[in-house]
Design a protein around this motif. Structure first.
Motif, short mmCIF file in Angstrom:
data_model
loop_
_atom_site.label_atom_id
_atom_site.label_comp_id
_atom_site.label_asym_id
_atom_site.label_seq_id
_atom_site.Cartn_x
_atom_site.Cartn_y
_atom_site.Cartn_z
N ILE A 153 -5.58 -1.61 4.05
CA ILE A 153 -5.98 -0.46 3.22
C ILE A 153 -4.75 0.40 2.91
CG2 ILE A 153 -7.37 1.65 3.17
CD1 ILE A 153 -9.45 0.06 4.94
N ALA A 154 -3.94 0.67 3.94
CA ALA A 154 -2.74 1.50 3.76
C ALA A 154 -1.77 0.84 2.77
CB ALA A 154 -2.05 1.73 5.10
N ARG A 155 -1.65 -0.46 2.84
CA ARG A 155 -0.75 -1.17 1.94
C ARG A 155 -1.19 -1.00 0.48
NH1 ARG A 155 -0.29 -7.49 2.78
NH2 ARG A 155 -2.42 -7.28 2.04
N LEU A 188 -11.22 8.77 3.01
CA LEU A 188 -10.08 8.37 2.18
C LEU A 188 -10.46 8.39 0.69
CD1 LEU A 188 -7.65 5.75 3.16
CD2 LEU A 188 -8.75 5.33 1.00
N TRP A 189 -11.66 7.96 0.40
CA TRP A 189 -12.15 7.98 -0.98
C TRP A 189 -12.19 9.43 -1.49
CZ3 TRP A 189 -17.67 9.13 -2.11
CH2 TRP A 189 -17.98 8.97 -3.47
N ARG A 190 -12.69 10.33 -0.64
CA ARG A 190 -12.74 11.74 -1.01
C ARG A 190 -11.34 12.32 -1.19
NH1 ARG A 190 -16.33 13.73 3.33
NH2 ARG A 190 -18.48 13.48 2.66
N ASP A 191 -10.43 11.96 -0.26
CA ASP A 191 -9.08 12.53 -0.29
C ASP A 191 -8.27 12.04 -1.49
OD1 ASP A 191 -9.63 13.80 2.05
OD2 ASP A 191 -8.47 12.46 3.34
N THR A 192 -8.52 10.79 -1.92
CA THR A 192 -7.65 10.18 -2.93
C THR A 192 -8.30 10.04 -4.30
OG1 THR A 192 -8.40 7.95 -2.33
CG2 THR A 192 -6.45 8.78 -1.18
N GLY A 193 -9.63 10.09 -4.37
CA GLY A 193 -10.31 9.94 -5.66
C GLY A 193 -10.21 8.55 -6.25
N LYS A 194 -9.92 7.56 -5.42
CA LYS A 194 -9.79 6.20 -5.95
C LYS A 194 -11.15 5.60 -6.31
CE LYS A 194 -5.48 5.30 -3.58
NZ LYS A 194 -4.63 5.59 -4.74
N THR A 195 -11.08 4.62 -7.20
CA THR A 195 -12.27 3.83 -7.50
C THR A 195 -12.37 2.76 -6.42
OG1 THR A 195 -11.76 4.11 -9.85
CG2 THR A 195 -13.39 2.41 -9.27
N ILE A 196 -13.54 2.62 -5.83
CA ILE A 196 -13.70 1.60 -4.79
C ILE A 196 -14.80 0.61 -5.19
CG2 ILE A 196 -14.28 1.17 -2.36
CD1 ILE A 196 -12.88 3.72 -1.64
N LEU A 197 -14.44 -0.65 -5.18
CA LEU A 197 -15.42 -1.74 -5.37
C LEU A 197 -15.55 -2.43 -4.03
CD1 LEU A 197 -14.17 -3.38 -8.69
CD2 LEU A 197 -15.58 -1.36 -8.35
N PHE A 198 -16.74 -2.40 -3.48
CA PHE A 198 -16.95 -2.82 -2.10
C PHE A 198 -18.06 -3.86 -2.04
CE2 PHE A 198 -18.55 -2.57 2.18
CZ PHE A 198 -17.49 -2.13 2.97
N VAL A 199 -17.73 -5.03 -1.55
CA VAL A 199 -18.73 -6.10 -1.43
C VAL A 199 -19.29 -6.16 -0.01
CG1 VAL A 199 -18.88 -8.59 -1.12
CG2 VAL A 199 -18.06 -7.69 -3.27
N THR A 200 -20.60 -6.28 0.07
CA THR A 200 -21.23 -6.53 1.37
C THR A 200 -22.53 -7.31 1.18
OG1 THR A 200 -22.06 -5.51 3.41
CG2 THR A 200 -22.48 -4.31 1.38
#
Ligand SMILES: Nc1ncnc2c1ncn2[C@@H]1O[C@H](COP(=O)(O)OP(=O)(O)O)[C@@H](O)[C@H]1O
Ligand SMILES: [Mg+2]
Length: 260
Positions: A153-155, A188-200
């Protein structure tokens, strides 16, 4: 080029040629249409083999689509790009075993010849974001599964990827570590505002995390059978009646869909 993380999927079809056998094409994905807004936390939920990794890999630019359009910020996707960072379930094949935590996270910046002081600053910030501060000199074999996922994630964040594409990233973790990682990801999503696509494939995980959940039907010819809005704030208490109802609705949807 636009910095927007808006994703627009239009009449997307995917058939792996090896499945074709000179007959009618067998589509894994059959007519997927979806809009994902910049900054959205979007979960793809479906049972094993329905094409979740396929659609993520198409969006990541690793796999070619058969037909249709996938655009990010108005640009058609046809190859990987630094705007998209991918976090896989199997961290061992994704991070370099011969590099320590710091060097793994720094790798992309080094390749792009980012100036050293700036690079160090970015790596330090990313290590702090994923709470690996005291582990930066450790090698992957010295890390737990959760820590290795943090490195991935950090990378992605160090590479300044605006979109995080995550393929069952916590699937191999024990339930306690999994919950910690889920909460960290929300933060992290809140802090960075990134778009996240998450599969489960885990309904509880989808409902715990997602702002929107796209539910896939079974393969072949998988489609999105419903996209559910979940505006409720995080952290979420899934024992509340409102969440229980949503979980039951999805279970019913699957029961109908997967009936033999
Ligand atoms: N490279 C490939 N070649 C042929 N078939 C594939 C390939 N990758 C995936 N498939 C098939 O496509 C379907 C969807 O796979 P996948 O996207 O991995 O599903 P999921 O991630 O939802 O479990 C499965 O039937 C799988 O066997
Ligand atoms: Mg998969």
């Amino acid at each position: 080029m636009s910095e927007s993380g808006d994703i627009h999927i239009d009449h997307l079809y995917k058939s792996y040629s090896s499945l074709n056998m000179e007959k009618e094409p067998v589509y894994v994905l059959n007519d997927i249409n979806l809009d994902i807004k910049d900054g959205e936390f979007h979960v793809f939920l479906g049972w094993s083999g329905c094409g979740k990794s396929t659609i993520l890999n198409i969006i990541a630019g690793f796999v070619e689509k058969t037909q249709g359009s996938v655009q990010i910020g108005g640009n058609e996707i046809y190859k990987p790009g630094v705007d998209r960072g991918v976090v896989f379930q199997n961290a061992d094949s994704a991070i370099f075993s011969w590099l320590n935590v710091w060097d793994n996270i720094e790798y992309g910046l080094r390749i792009r010849k980012s100036p050293k002081p700036e690079r160090s600053e970015v790596v330090r910030r990313c290590i702090h974001l994923v709470q690996l501060d005291s582990h930066e000199k450790k090698y992957p074999h010295e890390l737990s599964g959760g820590m290795k996922q943090r490195v991935q994630i950090a990378r992605s964040i160090a590479n300044n990827s605006h979109i995080l594409i995550m393929d069952e990233p916590f699937g191999a973790l024990d339930s306690q570590t999994r919950r910690i990682m889920q909460n960290e990801l929300i933060q992290l999503w809140r802090d960075t505002g990134k778009t996240i696509l998450f599969v489960t494939h885990d309904i509880q995980e989808a409902v715990y995390l997602g702002e929107k959940i796209s539910v896939f039907s079974r393969a072949p010819d998988a489609k999105i059978i419903r996209t559910i809005d979940l505006p409720q704030p995080h952290p979420r208490d899934l024992t509340l009646p409102s969440f229980k109802t949503i979980i039951q609705d999805i279970q019913d949807l699957f029961a109908e869909e997967y009936v033999i």
